[in-house]
Structures are given as C-alpha cells and as structure tokens.
Design an enzyme around this catalytic site. Structure first.
Site, PDB file in Angstrom:
ATOM      1  N   GLU A   1      -7.050   5.154   7.394  1.00  0.00           N
ATOM      2  CA  GLU A   1      -6.796   6.570   7.086  1.00  0.00           C
ATOM      3  C   GLU A   1      -7.989   7.199   6.370  1.00  0.00           C
ATOM      4  O   GLU A   1      -8.285   8.385   6.557  1.00  0.00           O
ATOM      5  CB  GLU A   1      -5.494   6.696   6.273  1.00  0.00           C
TER       6      GLU A   1
ATOM      7  N   GLY B   1       2.688  -1.105   4.235  1.00  0.00           N
ATOM      8  CA  GLY B   1       2.752   0.315   3.909  1.00  0.00           C
ATOM      9  C   GLY B   1       4.179   0.755   3.649  1.00  0.00           C
ATOM     10  O   GLY B   1       4.755   0.484   2.593  1.00  0.00           O
TER      11      GLY B   1
ATOM     12  N   GLU C   1      -5.906  -4.595  10.272  1.00  0.00           N
ATOM     13  CA  GLU C   1      -4.843  -3.629  10.541  1.00  0.00           C
ATOM     14  C   GLU C   1      -5.133  -2.885  11.843  1.00  0.00           C
ATOM     15  O   GLU C   1      -5.908  -1.916  11.843  1.00  0.00           O
ATOM     16  CB  GLU C   1      -4.754  -2.608   9.410  1.00  0.00           C
TER      17      GLU C   1
ATOM     18  N   HIS D   1      -9.650   1.690   4.359  1.00  0.00           N
ATOM     19  CA  HIS D   1      -8.403   1.837   5.111  1.00  0.00           C
ATOM     20  C   HIS D   1      -8.648   2.802   6.277  1.00  0.00           C
ATOM     21  O   HIS D   1      -9.420   3.756   6.148  1.00  0.00           O
ATOM     22  CB  HIS D   1      -7.283   2.361   4.203  1.00  0.00           C
TER      23      HIS D   1
ATOM     24  N   ASN E   1       0.867  -1.183   0.000  1.00  0.00           N
ATOM     25  CA  ASN E   1       0.000   0.000   0.000  1.00  0.00           C
ATOM     26  C   ASN E   1       0.904   1.232   0.000  1.00  0.00           C
ATOM     27  O   ASN E   1       1.438   1.613   1.035  1.00  0.00           O
ATOM     28  CB  ASN E   1      -0.895  -0.038   1.243  1.00  0.00           C
ATOM     29  N   TRP E   2       1.042   1.829  -1.160  1.00  0.00           N
ATOM     30  CA  TRP E   2       1.970   2.973  -1.290  1.00  0.00           C
ATOM     31  C   TRP E   2       1.427   4.253  -0.650  1.00  0.00           C
ATOM     32  O   TRP E   2       2.148   5.218  -0.501  1.00  0.00           O
ATOM     33  CB  TRP E   2       2.251   3.248  -2.771  1.00  0.00           C
ATOM     34  N   LYS E   3       0.148   4.276  -0.367  1.00  0.00           N
ATOM     35  CA  LYS E   3      -0.507   5.491   0.152  1.00  0.00           C
ATOM     36  C   LYS E   3      -0.217   6.664  -0.800  1.00  0.00           C
ATOM     37  O   LYS E   3      -0.086   6.431  -2.003  1.00  0.00           O
ATOM     38  CB  LYS E   3      -0.057   5.767   1.589  1.00  0.00           C
TER      39      LYS E   3
ATOM     40  N   GLY F   1       2.292   2.349  10.684  1.00  0.00           N
ATOM     41  CA  GLY F   1       3.282   3.410  10.526  1.00  0.00           C
ATOM     42  C   GLY F   1       3.973   3.807  11.817  1.00  0.00           C
ATOM     43  O   GLY F   1       4.644   4.827  11.886  1.00  0.00           O
TER      44      GLY F   1
ATOM     45  N   SER G   1       3.134  -2.133  10.190  1.00  0.00           N
ATOM     46  CA  SER G   1       4.589  -2.227  10.426  1.00  0.00           C
ATOM     47  C   SER G   1       5.191  -3.579  10.036  1.00  0.00           C
ATOM     48  O   SER G   1       6.118  -4.063  10.688  1.00  0.00           O
ATOM     49  CB  SER G   1       4.910  -1.877  11.881  1.00  0.00           C
TER      50      SER G   1
HETATM   51  P1  PGA Z   1       2.650   0.367   7.593  1.00  0.00           P
HETATM   52  O1  PGA Z   1       1.201   0.634   6.938  1.00  0.00           O
HETATM   53  O2  PGA Z   1       3.161  -0.943   7.032  1.00  0.00           O
HETATM   54  O3  PGA Z   1       3.481   1.527   7.167  1.00  0.00           O
HETATM   55  O4  PGA Z   1       2.450   0.283   9.067  1.00  0.00           O
HETATM   56  C1  PGA Z   1       0.285  -0.408   6.742  1.00  0.00           C
HETATM   57  C2  PGA Z   1      -0.989   0.134   6.126  1.00  0.00           C
HETATM   58  O5  PGA Z   1      -1.468   1.199   6.553  1.00  0.00           O
HETATM   59  O6  PGA Z   1      -1.560  -0.477   5.199  1.00  0.00           O
END
Ligand code: PGA
Length: 261
Positions: A104, A241, A174, A102, A10-12, A180, A220
C-alpha cells in the site's frame, strides 16, 4: 535450525489510541486464557503512530509479552521533514518492529525498492527489526513471473543493507492479489515464493544465515487457513491485516499450532 514463528497484526489505518488499548488488552486476555506460550510464537501488533505510546504504557504496566511496532519510518534521522517519524522516535517508544515497503505504501506513496531499503536500514540503525514486504500484483502472477519479480525486489532492497545488519531483518511475502481480497494464496503458492526467497538469502548471506531469517506470508490469513500455511517449511509466520483487528480471531491465529491443519 528452528526459527520462532512471528504472528504480526498489521492494523493499517484502523483503531484510535483508545481502541488500540482495548484491543491489546483483549488480545492479551484471550492468549492468557489459552495459556499461550510466547516463547513458542512471538506476537506483535503494528499500529498507527498515534497508538504507540498507549500500547507502550499498557504493555509495560501489565507486563505483557505482546510486542509492537510501526507501519512506516522516515529514511531521515531528523530535520525539516514535515509529517515524518524517525527511527529514533520509534525506538524511544520501545518498538520492536517497523513494517517497510508494504504494497500500500509502494502503490499510494510511490515507494521504490531503494527507499524501502533505506527505511529498513533506518529501522535497523534504531535497533528495531524491519519487516520488509515484497510480493507481486495479479498480472505478474498470471504471467508466471511472480518468483523472478519478488526476488528482484529482495535483491534491490537487501542491496541497501550491509551483510551484518541484513540477517536481522524479517521478510514478508505478500502477493498483492491476496491482500484484503479474501483470495488467499494456497499453502503451495506461499511455499514456492517463501522457499525461493530463502534460497536467494542463502546465495547472498550463506546457508546458515538464511536459515535464521524469518520469512512471513501475508494476504487474507485467518484462523481457518493459518495452520495449513504455517505447515509449509519456509513460512515462519504471518503478516495479518483485517483478521488482526478482531483480537479473539487474532489470538486464534497466534494459536495456529493447536489447529488441525
Ligand atoms: P489482509 O492484509 O490480511 O487483510 O489481507 C495483509 C496485509 O496487507 O498485511
């Protein structure tokens, strides 16, 4: 029942279309150098909308086995919805996956479980696989309510999907406190909730169907911790991510089967 693991990056909101092209090429080379078997682990990148045409072009031209998808989709099929992108547009770019719900998007855009379910339905209607994200915030975990909370999200989102389409979805657990933050859930934490999700899917759709639905862990994930998490029986892959932005590191994550757990 064997489920093919899925490693999805997931590149966001990172990597423009030029960077995306280079990143996908480097990922492809790193996996090719390692004689990676895509039949054993599926690999996908979930990119910003503006990258998708470039990724389609490069994966087609070089006959790559890397799949790709988007990070969101409109609930509407078309029309006066300024700024939105429809499932048909994504399907036209041969997207395999769409992330829906997600944390976010839930947090910054106020997406509700109902909307997430509608987005999953839109993706399925376009012939794509929704990666339905669920998971609790730190306060809920501290209160010991993480399983009940996450299962309530599963119930609400899946109630929008019919019994025929629902089994085509992928679920990603998640925990928000692990996203993150470098704070990874222990393999046992991941298994506890992923296992509970599968039990709930078995109640909803029957045991046989539940055994075919992939449940990913995200938060993470890195090459250093992926093997232990993947060793858990109900974890079928990772939603990665930050670590997916480095193609060599993401390739190591995709090769989790070669690591010593
Ligand atoms: P992260 O993000 O691996 O940077 O913790 C995971 C995600 O939000 O999909």
């Amino acid at each position: 029942m064997s489920r093919i693991p899925l490693m999805a990056g997931n590149w966001k909101m990172n990597l423009d279309h030029l960077e995306a092209t280079a990143t996908v090429q480097r990922l492809h080379w790193a996996l090719q150098d390692a004689n990676f078997d895509y039949d054993k682990v599926e690999v996908a990148v979930l990119a910003p909308f503006t990258d998708l045409r470039s990724i389609q072009t490069i994966t087609d031209a070089d006959n790559m086995s890397i799949r790709y998808g988007a990070q969101d989709v409109s609930v509407h099929p078309d029309g006066a919805y300024t700024g939105e992108i429809s499932a048909r547009m994504l399907a036209k770019l041969s997207c395999s996956y769409v992330v829906v719900g997600h944390s976010e998007r839930r947090q910054y855009h106020g997406e509700t479980d109902m909307e997430v379910g509608e987005k999953a339905l839109a993706a399925l209607g376009g012939g794509m696989v929704p990666i339905i994200c669920v998971g609790e915030a730190l306060g809920i975990r501290k209160a010991g309510e993480h399983v009940a909370y996450t299962l309530a999200q599963i119930d609400a989102v899946f109630s929008e999907l019919g019994p025929e389409l629902a089994p085509r979805a992928v679920v990603a657990y998640e925990p928000i406190w692990a996203i993150g933050t470098g704070e990874v859930a222990t393999p046992a934490d991941a298994q506890e909730v992923c296992g509970a999700i599968r039990e709930r899917l078995a109640e909803l759709y029957g045991r046989e169907t539940a055994e075919t639905i992939r449940v990913l862990y995200g938060g993470s994930v890195k090459s250093a911790n992926v093997a232990a998490i993947m060793a858990e029986p109900d974890v079928d892959g990772g939603l990665v991510g930050g670590a997916s932005l480095d193609p060599e590191e993401f390739a190591r994550i995709c090769r989790f089967g070669e690591h010593v757990a």
